[in-house]
Design an enzyme around this catalytic site. Structure first.
Site, PDB file in Angstrom:
ATOM      1  N   HIS A 203      -7.333  -4.286  10.239  1.00 16.45           N
ATOM      2  CA  HIS A 203      -7.120  -4.111   8.788  1.00 16.45           C
ATOM      3  C   HIS A 203      -5.907  -4.897   8.305  1.00 16.45           C
ATOM      4  O   HIS A 203      -4.948  -5.106   9.039  1.00 16.45           O
ATOM      5  CB  HIS A 203      -7.059  -2.635   8.379  1.00 16.45           C
ATOM      6  CG  HIS A 203      -5.863  -1.869   8.801  1.00 16.45           C
ATOM      7  ND1 HIS A 203      -5.842  -0.494   8.860  1.00 16.45           N
ATOM      8  CD2 HIS A 203      -4.605  -2.251   9.176  1.00 16.45           C
ATOM      9  CE1 HIS A 203      -4.643  -0.086   9.243  1.00 16.45           C
ATOM     10  NE2 HIS A 203      -3.884  -1.122   9.449  1.00 16.45           N
TER      11      HIS A 203
ATOM     12  N   GLU B 298      -9.702  -1.294   5.240  1.00 20.33           N
ATOM     13  CA  GLU B 298     -10.284  -0.913   6.516  1.00 20.33           C
ATOM     14  C   GLU B 298     -11.589  -1.686   6.758  1.00 20.33           C
ATOM     15  O   GLU B 298     -12.139  -2.284   5.824  1.00 20.33           O
ATOM     16  CB  GLU B 298     -10.544   0.600   6.522  1.00 20.33           C
ATOM     17  CG  GLU B 298      -9.290   1.453   6.330  1.00 20.33           C
ATOM     18  CD  GLU B 298      -8.373   1.493   7.562  1.00 20.33           C
ATOM     19  OE1 GLU B 298      -8.408   0.560   8.392  1.00 20.33           O
ATOM     20  OE2 GLU B 298      -7.599   2.465   7.681  1.00 20.33           O
TER      21      GLU B 298
ATOM     22  N   ASN C  28      -7.326  -2.191  14.281  1.00 15.25           N
ATOM     23  CA  ASN C  28      -8.744  -2.377  13.944  1.00 15.25           C
ATOM     24  C   ASN C  28      -8.958  -3.599  13.045  1.00 15.25           C
ATOM     25  O   ASN C  28     -10.025  -3.772  12.473  1.00 15.25           O
ATOM     26  CB  ASN C  28      -9.311  -1.111  13.282  1.00 15.25           C
ATOM     27  CG  ASN C  28      -8.686  -0.816  11.925  1.00 15.25           C
ATOM     28  OD1 ASN C  28      -7.813  -1.552  11.458  1.00 15.25           O
ATOM     29  ND2 ASN C  28      -9.120   0.244  11.273  1.00 15.25           N
TER      30      ASN C  28
ATOM     31  N   ASP D 208       0.814  -1.214   0.000  1.00 17.54           N
ATOM     32  CA  ASP D 208       0.000   0.000   0.000  1.00 17.54           C
ATOM     33  C   ASP D 208       0.850   1.267   0.000  1.00 17.54           C
ATOM     34  O   ASP D 208       2.065   1.225   0.220  1.00 17.54           O
ATOM     35  CB  ASP D 208      -0.972   0.018   1.193  1.00 17.54           C
ATOM     36  CG  ASP D 208      -0.290  -0.348   2.510  1.00 17.54           C
ATOM     37  OD1 ASP D 208       0.893  -0.005   2.687  1.00 17.54           O
ATOM     38  OD2 ASP D 208      -0.947  -0.987   3.353  1.00 17.54           O
TER      39      ASP D 208
HETATM   40  P1  PGA Z   1       2.038  -1.743  12.728  1.00 18.65           P
HETATM   41  O1  PGA Z   1       0.879  -1.643  11.667  1.00 18.65           O
HETATM   42  O2  PGA Z   1       2.975  -2.798  12.230  1.00 18.65           O
HETATM   43  O3  PGA Z   1       2.675  -0.391  12.731  1.00 18.65           O
HETATM   44  O4  PGA Z   1       1.404  -2.135  14.022  1.00 18.65           O
HETATM   45  C1  PGA Z   1       0.294  -2.820  11.239  1.00 18.65           C
HETATM   46  C2  PGA Z   1      -0.759  -2.543  10.201  1.00 18.65           C
HETATM   47  O5  PGA Z   1      -1.361  -1.455  10.227  1.00 18.65           O
HETATM   48  O6  PGA Z   1      -0.986  -3.417   9.349  1.00 18.65           O
END
Ligand code: PGA
Length: 254
Positions: free
Chosen positions: A144, A149, A142, A67
């Site tokens: 995702h 999302e 959350n 992404d």
């Molecule tokens: P993080 O993010 O590794 O910074 O916890 C994970 C994600 O958003 O997929």
């Protein structure tokens, strides 16, 4: 689904790096799907060490990132705190330390003029490369996967996605606040591989660590499959699935 539980972040990172290194040694021209975020940082550091000390060779490896924020690209005029593009993250934390060929690096282009056309092209490029052999994934607080999302279709393809408020808040607290960037001007949209696209990878390697992820990891791996927790789609993956967790992230697994 193989779930590997390690005692801490360092051990989790070493286990994930050795899975990737094994793949590169057995298939030097493999296609890796890569993720940004704090979770895979330790894994990238170990892969860099393996490259420098053990000669792990990335010269034929192809990469596709999951992404990118919409409307931004790598901007070397800005500090790393101000430029939180996935492109900059990958460059600083991984690419510049290893021997990947530039031509083999693929990143979603947050500045593409025709973003829908770009998304279709990105999907085609993955197919032309022979598909993703191993997809590295984190999981958002959350639930995702990439920037899919809550509410994203589990058959979604690469597209533009509005960021959830929680993701914006997390990014603000982690980076933008200290860089003096206001919440209004930080990215609210992203280009992301779809869940359907991710599910076509031959091997999904998901990592999670820390107490912040305990509840969501249990829900994603052992709760109902739901578009409200897009990482729960891991239960539908038809290829090989490996989840590497530290003790804290695994604490609520049955
Ligand atoms: P993080 O993010 O590794 O910074 O916890 C994970 C994600 O958003 O997929």
């Amino acid at each position: 689904m193989d779930i590997i539980i390690k005692t801490n972040y360092q051990e989790m990172s070493l286990a994930a790096a050795s899975i990737i290194a094994d793949l590169i040694r057995s298939k030097p021209d493999c296609v890796l799907g890569l993720a940004t975020g704090s979770t895979p940082l330790g894994m990238y550091r170990e892969l860099i060490r393996m490259h420098k000390e053990e000669g792990l060779d990335f010269s034929q490896v192809k990469t596709f990132n999951l992404d990118e924020y919409l409307g931004i690209g790598m901007d070397l005029a800005k500090s790393y705190d101000q430029d939180r593009s996935s492109a900059r993250f990958m460059q600083e934390e991984f690419f510049k330390h290893i021997n990947l060929q530039k031509v083999n690096i693929h990143l979603p282009d947050g500045l593409a003029k025709d973003i829908n056309k770009f998304c279709a092209w990105y999907e085609e490029e993955i197919v032309r490369a022979g598909g993703i052999d191993l997809q590295v994934l984190g999981i958002g607080a959350n639930g995702h996967w990439a920037f899919n999302e809550p509410g994203s279709s589990l058959s979604s393809r690469t597209r533009v996605q509005q960021l959830a408020q929680q993701t914006i808040d997390d990014n603000y607290e982690s980076f933008y606040k200290k860089a003096g960037v206001s919440k209004e001007t930080m990215p609210h949209f992203a280009v992301t591989l779809g869940i359907g696209t991710i599910l076509e990878s031959k091997h999904a390697l998901m990592l999670a660590n820390g107490e912040k992820k305990t509840t969501i990891v249990a829900k994603a791996l052992q709760g109902p499959v739901t578009s409200e927790i897009t990482a729960s789609a891991i239960q539908m993956h038809k290829g090989k699935v490996t989840v590497v967790l530290d003790l804290a992230a695994a604490a609520q697994l049955k």
